[in-house]
Design an enzyme around this catalytic site. Structure first.
Site, PDB file in Angstrom:
ATOM      1  N   ASP A  34       0.950  -1.319  -0.251  1.00 61.62           N
ATOM      2  CA  ASP A  34       0.222   0.334  -0.312  1.00 61.62           C
ATOM      3  C   ASP A  34       0.709   1.316   0.213  1.00 61.62           C
ATOM      4  O   ASP A  34       0.486   2.718  -0.840  1.00 61.62           O
ATOM      5  CB  ASP A  34      -0.867   0.119   1.330  1.00 61.62           C
ATOM      6  CG  ASP A  34      -1.716  -1.049   1.026  1.00 61.62           C
ATOM      7  OD1 ASP A  34      -1.995  -1.677   0.102  1.00 61.62           O
ATOM      8  OD2 ASP A  34      -3.385  -0.983   2.269  1.00 61.62           O
ATOM      9  N   GLU A  36       3.899   1.400  -1.604  1.00 63.23           N
ATOM     10  CA  GLU A  36       4.835   2.059  -2.585  1.00 63.23           C
ATOM     11  C   GLU A  36       3.430   2.855  -3.354  1.00 63.23           C
ATOM     12  O   GLU A  36       3.629   3.355  -4.341  1.00 63.23           O
ATOM     13  CB  GLU A  36       5.050   0.117  -3.145  1.00 63.23           C
ATOM     14  CG  GLU A  36       6.456  -0.026  -2.644  1.00 63.23           C
ATOM     15  CD  GLU A  36       6.474  -1.556  -2.705  1.00 63.23           C
ATOM     16  OE1 GLU A  36       8.193  -1.752  -3.068  1.00 63.23           O
ATOM     17  OE2 GLU A  36       5.696  -2.329  -2.655  1.00 63.23           O
ATOM     18  N   LEU A  84     -11.258   8.179   0.255  1.00 63.76           N
ATOM     19  CA  LEU A  84     -10.708   9.019   1.082  1.00 63.76           C
ATOM     20  C   LEU A  84      -9.427   9.217   0.758  1.00 63.76           C
ATOM     21  O   LEU A  84      -8.489   8.363   0.369  1.00 63.76           O
ATOM     22  CB  LEU A  84     -10.255   7.966   1.859  1.00 63.76           C
ATOM     23  CG  LEU A  84     -11.815   7.793   3.638  1.00 63.76           C
ATOM     24  CD1 LEU A  84     -11.136   7.426   4.204  1.00 63.76           C
ATOM     25  CD2 LEU A  84     -12.729   9.344   3.489  1.00 63.76           C
ATOM     26  N   GLU A 113     -12.026   7.429  13.712  1.00 59.59           N
ATOM     27  CA  GLU A 113     -12.704   5.698  14.095  1.00 59.59           C
ATOM     28  C   GLU A 113     -10.958   5.740  13.126  1.00 59.59           C
ATOM     29  O   GLU A 113     -10.132   5.655  12.694  1.00 59.59           O
ATOM     30  CB  GLU A 113     -13.047   5.593  12.138  1.00 59.59           C
ATOM     31  CG  GLU A 113     -14.528   6.403  13.374  1.00 59.59           C
ATOM     32  CD  GLU A 113     -16.014   6.253  11.688  1.00 59.59           C
ATOM     33  OE1 GLU A 113     -15.277   5.533  10.513  1.00 59.59           O
ATOM     34  OE2 GLU A 113     -16.689   7.228  11.609  1.00 59.59           O
ATOM     35  N   LYS A 115      -8.958   2.986  10.261  1.00 59.85           N
ATOM     36  CA  LYS A 115      -9.526   2.441   8.991  1.00 59.85           C
ATOM     37  C   LYS A 115      -9.634   0.953   9.085  1.00 59.85           C
ATOM     38  O   LYS A 115      -8.492   0.758   9.261  1.00 59.85           O
ATOM     39  CB  LYS A 115      -8.031   3.414   8.761  1.00 59.85           C
ATOM     40  CG  LYS A 115      -8.488   3.324   7.298  1.00 59.85           C
ATOM     41  CD  LYS A 115      -7.767   3.730   6.084  1.00 59.85           C
ATOM     42  CE  LYS A 115      -8.037   4.115   4.824  1.00 59.85           C
ATOM     43  NZ  LYS A 115      -8.154   2.866   4.169  1.00 59.85           N
ATOM     44  N   ASP A 117      -8.989  -2.995   7.172  1.00 64.00           N
ATOM     45  CA  ASP A 117      -8.659  -3.096   6.267  1.00 64.00           C
ATOM     46  C   ASP A 117      -8.872  -4.319   5.244  1.00 64.00           C
ATOM     47  O   ASP A 117      -8.528  -5.241   5.443  1.00 64.00           O
ATOM     48  CB  ASP A 117      -6.875  -3.163   6.487  1.00 64.00           C
ATOM     49  CG  ASP A 117      -5.941  -3.571   4.924  1.00 64.00           C
ATOM     50  OD1 ASP A 117      -6.528  -3.118   3.840  1.00 64.00           O
ATOM     51  OD2 ASP A 117      -4.804  -3.196   5.341  1.00 64.00           O
ATOM     52  N   ARG A 136     -18.236  -2.376  -3.568  1.00 59.17           N
ATOM     53  CA  ARG A 136     -18.120  -0.800  -4.102  1.00 59.17           C
ATOM     54  C   ARG A 136     -17.827  -1.022  -5.496  1.00 59.17           C
ATOM     55  O   ARG A 136     -18.487   0.537  -6.415  1.00 59.17           O
ATOM     56  CB  ARG A 136     -16.645   0.001  -3.080  1.00 59.17           C
ATOM     57  CG  ARG A 136     -16.330   1.500  -4.087  1.00 59.17           C
ATOM     58  CD  ARG A 136     -15.494   1.982  -3.622  1.00 59.17           C
ATOM     59  NE  ARG A 136     -14.132   1.493  -3.949  1.00 59.17           N
ATOM     60  CZ  ARG A 136     -12.690   1.751  -3.089  1.00 59.17           C
ATOM     61  NH1 ARG A 136     -13.027   3.020  -2.396  1.00 59.17           N
ATOM     62  NH2 ARG A 136     -12.085   1.583  -3.523  1.00 59.17           N
ATOM     63  N   GLU A 173     -17.238  -1.977   5.994  1.00 61.34           N
ATOM     64  CA  GLU A 173     -15.971  -2.950   5.307  1.00 61.34           C
ATOM     65  C   GLU A 173     -16.152  -4.186   5.554  1.00 61.34           C
ATOM     66  O   GLU A 173     -16.755  -4.559   7.584  1.00 61.34           O
ATOM     67  CB  GLU A 173     -15.015  -2.962   6.391  1.00 61.34           C
ATOM     68  CG  GLU A 173     -13.658  -2.609   5.419  1.00 61.34           C
ATOM     69  CD  GLU A 173     -12.507  -1.790   3.958  1.00 61.34           C
ATOM     70  OE1 GLU A 173     -13.984  -0.613   4.505  1.00 61.34           O
ATOM     71  OE2 GLU A 173     -11.832  -1.384   3.665  1.00 61.34           O
ATOM     72  N   TYR A 225     -19.692   2.271   8.907  1.00 64.57           N
ATOM     73  CA  TYR A 225     -19.130   3.308   9.972  1.00 64.57           C
ATOM     74  C   TYR A 225     -19.699   5.121   8.638  1.00 64.57           C
ATOM     75  O   TYR A 225     -18.844   5.644   9.287  1.00 64.57           O
ATOM     76  CB  TYR A 225     -18.045   3.299   9.188  1.00 64.57           C
ATOM     77  CG  TYR A 225     -17.400   2.441   8.000  1.00 64.57           C
ATOM     78  CD1 TYR A 225     -17.211   3.375   7.102  1.00 64.57           C
ATOM     79  CD2 TYR A 225     -16.600   1.666   7.423  1.00 64.57           C
ATOM     80  CE1 TYR A 225     -16.077   2.618   5.750  1.00 64.57           C
ATOM     81  CE2 TYR A 225     -15.113   0.552   7.256  1.00 64.57           C
ATOM     82  CZ  TYR A 225     -15.793   1.819   5.744  1.00 64.57           C
ATOM     83  OH  TYR A 225     -15.257   0.653   4.176  1.00 64.57           O
ATOM     84  N   LYS A 288     -12.595  12.353  11.076  1.00 65.76           N
ATOM     85  CA  LYS A 288     -13.922  12.573   9.935  1.00 65.76           C
ATOM     86  C   LYS A 288     -14.782  14.141  10.879  1.00 65.76           C
ATOM     87  O   LYS A 288     -14.482  14.548  11.627  1.00 65.76           O
ATOM     88  CB  LYS A 288     -15.582  11.716   9.441  1.00 65.76           C
ATOM     89  CG  LYS A 288     -15.081  10.583   9.205  1.00 65.76           C
ATOM     90  CD  LYS A 288     -16.292   9.426   9.076  1.00 65.76           C
ATOM     91  CE  LYS A 288     -15.616   8.140   8.196  1.00 65.76           C
ATOM     92  NZ  LYS A 288     -17.008   7.173   8.175  1.00 65.76           N
ATOM     93  N   LYS A 312      -2.475   6.738   7.370  1.00 66.29           N
ATOM     94  CA  LYS A 312      -2.116   5.330   7.794  1.00 66.29           C
ATOM     95  C   LYS A 312      -1.413   5.231   8.703  1.00 66.29           C
ATOM     96  O   LYS A 312      -0.332   5.995   8.114  1.00 66.29           O
ATOM     97  CB  LYS A 312      -1.970   5.305   6.018  1.00 66.29           C
ATOM     98  CG  LYS A 312      -3.128   5.234   5.192  1.00 66.29           C
ATOM     99  CD  LYS A 312      -3.551   4.541   3.870  1.00 66.29           C
ATOM    100  CE  LYS A 312      -3.595   3.237   3.262  1.00 66.29           C
ATOM    101  NZ  LYS A 312      -3.301   2.922   2.036  1.00 66.29           N
ATOM    102  N   CYS A 406      24.128 -22.763 -10.047  1.00 65.01           N
ATOM    103  CA  CYS A 406      22.394 -22.915  -9.147  1.00 65.01           C
ATOM    104  C   CYS A 406      22.767 -24.181  -8.296  1.00 65.01           C
ATOM    105  O   CYS A 406      22.980 -25.251  -8.127  1.00 65.01           O
ATOM    106  CB  CYS A 406      21.940 -23.238 -10.418  1.00 65.01           C
ATOM    107  SG  CYS A 406      20.152 -24.074  -9.418  1.00 65.01           S
ATOM    108  N   CYS A 409      21.124 -27.227  -9.337  1.00 60.05           N
ATOM    109  CA  CYS A 409      22.116 -28.414 -10.438  1.00 60.05           C
ATOM    110  C   CYS A 409      22.801 -27.956 -10.961  1.00 60.05           C
ATOM    111  O   CYS A 409      23.820 -28.162 -11.409  1.00 60.05           O
ATOM    112  CB  CYS A 409      21.037 -28.189 -12.333  1.00 60.05           C
ATOM    113  SG  CYS A 409      21.118 -26.397 -12.397  1.00 60.05           S
ATOM    114  N   CYS A 424      19.863 -19.046 -13.367  1.00 60.04           N
ATOM    115  CA  CYS A 424      20.209 -20.739 -13.697  1.00 60.04           C
ATOM    116  C   CYS A 424      19.726 -20.319 -15.434  1.00 60.04           C
ATOM    117  O   CYS A 424      18.557 -20.730 -15.182  1.00 60.04           O
ATOM    118  CB  CYS A 424      19.620 -21.377 -13.209  1.00 60.04           C
ATOM    119  SG  CYS A 424      20.143 -23.533 -13.877  1.00 60.04           S
ATOM    120  N   CYS A 430      17.724 -28.076 -15.360  1.00 58.82           N
ATOM    121  CA  CYS A 430      17.454 -27.938 -13.549  1.00 58.82           C
ATOM    122  C   CYS A 430      16.442 -27.990 -13.306  1.00 58.82           C
ATOM    123  O   CYS A 430      14.832 -28.019 -13.381  1.00 58.82           O
ATOM    124  CB  CYS A 430      17.187 -26.206 -13.783  1.00 58.82           C
ATOM    125  SG  CYS A 430      17.706 -25.877 -11.836  1.00 58.82           S
TER     126      CYS A 430
END
Ligand code: IVH
Length: 682
Positions: A34, A36, A84, A113, A115, A117, A136, A173, A225, A288, A312, A406, A409, A424, A430
């Site tokens: 999340d 990234e 959000l 509240e 959040k 997940d 959704r 959720e 919620y 909120k 978050k 490897c 192998c 390899c 292999c």
């Protein structure tokens, strides 16, 4: 950054984010964390702000991801289901509070509240009874999952108390508590089914099952919620939720009213630690504005309300020592270092292994033998090592040497240009690569044969299977002799192999496992060339003429078919009866209506017989009368009033022709509707 670079980066980010949305919402198998994802979204937002000439209404910054899938009846939401605005930075929560103070001219407070997940759900209660449950979807339309929602233990069928409106929507959720998640993955491991990466994916995958009985076994729960303002009239958000709780709806008690940013920060600080004790996953705090008048004044952007923000939490980390490092060889030969760890508890589950990604990442982290490392859960099943605690390092600890051959192998590893990993190169000799390819061949998205790693291991170790074609030479008399195989298991496996002969060419091509040929590319190539012989004979130029096929793919496919061993394998698979050309038969065109029982009534743009054929071609079944088992009533013009009445009394959806055609892939419809009409969804 100049204009061309900005444009390129914007396009690249949009592509990455769309692809991840699809993986996240549809496949329930995200490929990035999340964090990234949120960072890339931020980068795109900033670029679009700096270069407004490249703005687009289609950008992922303006639209919520979509979980819509074929095979579900779709209904519009009364009010769009938005997402959000989110941040990882407490300073931005302060800015949110300041902005609210500046633009509001009435007194207001905050409701903080957890959040949760999981996966969002929208419940409609009509006359005190659960009428409909939608996902959704794309925010405007959702997939109908009512039958599944009825099997979630804490979603009430009927409301208690009094004062509920005749009809209203309430949102929340669906979660899979850690305990259910662990149990489910243990079961899936035993059944050799692919594991879910985290409770969120398990929850959304379960909510989209086609079998409500199975949903009941998954141990899901729901927490609500949000009641959109409009149908329900309370002065504050908190009072609306209190009323919902009185009506018997599951509402979390963990919310708190806060008067200022200090109280908000105290709430955040408390839950940053306390959430680790919760039996389900949370990934932040939602703040909120509590007063509905103030909410109305602030309003909405295209994607999210201005009266709320999500803070978050950074992914949880655990600190634990590395016991040893394995160098795993994948089916393509790529070598991935994976650390075995002193088991440690992280985000609700025990972690024993974590990936070190590749040699460069190990060097960047400066990993030494016996190091204590920080572990985080990313989007994938195996957690990642993100840092080293140097204060705990044993003086003089060695850098672990990356293997030069490897580990399986013994072939010297190579690092092709442009690749971050060592490989390899012994692709056809292999053992680990061969087994990986066999597992891939049988996989659900490939030949969909009921067997997993353990079966493949056993058959390989006994020298019964070396290439996919060997599976089709197996005999029941051979299998029942093997350890752990009973007659029933052998038959099931062989039946499943027999059925795989009907798997369309597109998927056979994916199953064969040509490097860089994923599901989509396999489909594009299969449709372009039509059959395996034309594909095998194709020149590089021919391959490059397929849209979406570039140098790398073209080169890989071309080389694959220049290897005599591969051609011999294809000949054997063909002889075993696998589909080696795109099906021309008028039979089944899609699985969109798989398992659906449809009753039709009235007149359509095509004959009723054609309509019935269309239902069957998409995997559905026709039935003459409406009953509790009916999935939906397909009503044309002048439908039978009795049928409509019966469907309504049983809460069975009634779809008109337009709505029906939206359920099936385009192009399978043999005629188009001439009149423009709104989809009628009762
Ligand atoms: S309020 C109009 N409250 O987070 C906004 N959402 O990233 C309505 N979520 O789509 C949403 N916990 O699925 C709200 N306490 C909470 C929540 C929450 C989790 C989810 C929800 C939303 C997503 C946005």
């Amino acid at each position: 950054m100049d204009y061309t670079q900005a444009k390129q980066r914007i396009e690249q980010l949009r592509e990455i984010l769309w692809e991840n949305n699809r993986k996240y919402y549809v496949e329930n198998a995200p490929t990035m964390s999340d964090y990234e994802y949120d960072q890339l979204m931020r980068e795109l937002e900033d670029l679009e702000r700096a270069y407004p000439e490249y703005a687009s209404r289609e950008s992922p910054t303006r639209r919520v991801g979509s979980d819509l899938e074929t095979g579900f009846v779709k209904y519009p939401h009364q009010y769009p289901m938005l997402s959000l605005g989110n941040t990882y930075n407490i300073g931005e929560v302060e800015e949110f509070a300041e902005r609210a103070s500046k633009s509001l001219d009435i007194p207001f407070s905050y409701c903080c509240e957890l959040k949760f997940d999981g996966t969002a759900i929208c419940l409609t209660y009509r006359y005190g009874r659960l009428f409909r449950a939608l996902t959704r979807g794309d925010g405007v339309m959702g997939d109908d999952v009512t039958a599944n929602a009825r099997r979630i233990a804490n979603i009430p069928e009927t409301l208690q108390g009094e004062g509920w409106p005749a009809e209203f929507e309430i949102r929340g959720e669906v979660l899979m508590p850690y305990e259910s998640f662990e149990r489910l993955n243990r079961q899936r491991e035993a059944d050799e089914d692919p594991l879910f990466a985290n409770p969120r994916n398990a929850a959304s995958g379960s909510l989209k099952l086609q079998d409500p009985e199975e949903v009941a076994n998954r141990g899901l729960m729901c927490t609500l919620y949000h009641i959109p303002a409009g149908q329900v009239d309370f002065p504050t958000h908190d009072e609306a939720l209190k009323a919902a709780a009185r009506w018997g709806l599951p509402v979390s008690d963990e919310r708190r009213l806060c008067k200022d940013i200090e109280e908000i920060e105290a709430y955040i600080a408390h839950w940053d630690t306390a959430r680790k004790e919760l039996p389900y996953a949370t990934d932040g705090i939602v703040i909120k504005i509590n007063e509905m008048d103030a909410q109305r004044q602030l309003g909405y952007t295209a994607k999210s309300p201005r009266w709320a923000v999500a803070y978050k939490f950074k992914a949880e980390q655990a600190l634990t020592p590395i016991l040893s490092i394995d160098y795993q060889v994948g089916r393509t030969g790529a070598v991935t270092p994976v650390a075995n760890l002193e088991p440690v508890f992280l985000s609700g589950t025990m972690v024993k292994r974590a990936t070190l990604v590749n040699e460069d990442q190990m060097a960047m982290l400066d990993i030494r033998e016996g190091d204590w490392v920080y572990v985080e859960k990313g989007g994938e099943i195996i957690p990642k090592i993100t840092g080293v605690e140097e204060s705990k390092r044993v003086p003089g600890a060695r850098r672990p040497p990356f293997p030069t051959v490897c580990p399986d192998c013994g072939t010297p590893l190579v690092k092709p240009e442009g690749e971050a990993k060592w490989f390899c190169p012994n692709n056809d000799g292999c053992p680990t690569q061969i087994k990986g390819k066999l597992v891939h061949f049988l996989g659900r998205k490939a030949m969909n044969v009921l067997a997993g790693d353990a079966t493949v291991d056993q058959l390989y170790n006994l020298d019964l299977v070396r290439t996919p074609a060997d599976f089709y030479d197996l005999r029941e008399s051979q299998l029942v002799m093997l350890e752990g195989w009973k007659e029933r298991a052998a038959r099931r496996f062989l039946d499943s192999l027999r059925e795989s002969r009907n798997v369309p060419f597109e998927r056979v091509l994916f199953a064969i496992g040509i490097r860089y040929v994923g599901e989509t590319t396999a489909r594009d190539i299969a449709r372009h060339f039509g059959d395996i012989d034309s594909l095998a004979a194709a020149s590089k130029e021919d391959l490059l003429s397929v849209p979406e096929v570039g140098e790398v793919i073209a080169d890989s496919v071309y080389r694959f078919f220049r290897d005599e061993r591969h051609l011999e394998e294809i000949r054997r698979l063909k002889a075993a009866g696998l589909q080696m050309s795109v099906s021309q038969t008028v039979g089944r065109v899609s699985d969109a209506l798989d398992g659906k029982i449809v009753v039709i009534s009235g007149n359509f743009s095509v004959s009723r017989e054609e309509m019935k054929a269309l239902i069957e071609a998409n995997g559905g079944k026709n039935s003459g009368s409406v009953s509790g088992k009916t999935s939906f009533l397909l009503a044309g013009s002048k439908p039978g009033p009795e049928k409509i009445k019966k469907a309504e009394s049983l809460g069975i959806p009634v779809l008109d022709e337009d709505a029906f055609r939206k359920l099936i892939p385009e192009g399978t419809a043999s005629a188009t509707v001439t009149e423009e009409s709104e989809p009628t969804l009762f």
